[in-house]
Enzyme design. Structure first.
Site, short mmCIF file in Angstrom:
data_model
loop_
_atom_site.label_atom_id
_atom_site.label_comp_id
_atom_site.label_asym_id
_atom_site.label_seq_id
_atom_site.Cartn_x
_atom_site.Cartn_y
_atom_site.Cartn_z
N CYS A 1 -2.50 -2.87 7.32
CA CYS A 1 -2.02 -2.86 8.70
C CYS A 1 -2.19 -1.45 9.28
O CYS A 1 -2.61 -0.52 8.59
CB CYS A 1 -0.55 -3.28 8.75
SG CYS A 1 0.58 -2.03 8.10
N GLU B 1 0.82 -1.21 0.00
CA GLU B 1 0.00 0.00 0.00
C GLU B 1 0.85 1.26 0.00
O GLU B 1 0.58 2.22 -0.72
CB GLU B 1 -0.92 0.05 1.23
CG GLU B 1 -1.86 -1.11 1.36
CD GLU B 1 -1.31 -2.23 2.24
OE1 GLU B 1 -0.15 -2.65 2.07
OE2 GLU B 1 -2.06 -2.70 3.10
N CYS C 1 -0.30 1.31 7.29
CA CYS C 1 -0.89 1.60 5.99
C CYS C 1 -2.23 2.31 6.12
O CYS C 1 -2.57 3.15 5.28
CB CYS C 1 -1.02 0.31 5.19
SG CYS C 1 0.60 -0.38 4.77
#
Length: 187
Positions: free
Chosen positions: A108, A78, A111
């Site tokens: 996560c 990402e 991100c």
């Protein structure tokens, strides 16, 4: 949070009313990303892939996780996708472009912050964090109420899209002896 039962094995989750056209497009894109994952991991990338599309459905960038090959803990798929699309469009503020981010797995904690601040308007993900952690041992971080926080900021999220393909790709990554990168912790 909206849930739509796709089949008996999983449910689509969303922080908005589910649009069947958007879901269909997301299923195709995430399937393609999951299928492409082994090509990236064969070259040393981590087991996650992300792509950014514009409002007309045009692919702008597709990247993989490069934590291990770049020796940089920030280089999640990402993060790499956001960095590349910002470079391509010449701006740190992507909010004017109505962009969508498609990811093979739930973002996560790091991100989520990057997505929030980038101006991305829609996020679609495959494998949920709880499954990623079970299969790989990666630490996805503490993410309280992130779907609702995105909704407050006008960011639509659909998740748990085609997770079976992603689970297979993650299992293949782990079973191939690829590096499971995470910091050492003392309990």
């Amino acid at each position: 949070m909206t849930e739509l039962s796709k089949n008996s094995e999983y449910k689509i989750i969303s922080n908005a009313e589910i649009d069947s056209e958007k879901l269909q497009r997301a299923e195709k894109i995430i399937t393609d990303l999951q299928i492409s994952m082994p090509l990236y991991t064969k070259n040393g990338s981590g087991p996650f892939v992300a792509a950014v599309y514009d409002k007309n459905g045009n692919l702008l960038v597709q990247t993989s996780n490069s934590v291990v090959i770049d020796n940089c803990s920030h280089n999640h798929a990402e993060m790499n996708a956001i960095k590349e699309v910002q470079k391509k469009l010449g701006t740190y503020d992507l909010s004017l472009y109505e962009l969508s981010l498609y990811i093979t797995a739930e973002p996560c904690m790091m991100c989520i912050g990057a997505i929030l601040w980038s101006g991305i308007k829609e996020v679609y993900f495959g494998v949920p964090s709880s499954t990623v952690e079970k299969i790989t041992g990666f630490d996805e971080g503490f993410k309280p109420e992130w779907l609702e926080e995105f909704k407050k900021r006008g960011i639509t999220v659909y998740g748990n899209i085609e997770p079976e393909l992603g689970e297979k790709a993650l299992l293949q990554y782990v079973n191939s002896g690829n590096k499971i990168y995470k910091p050492e912790r003392k309990n």
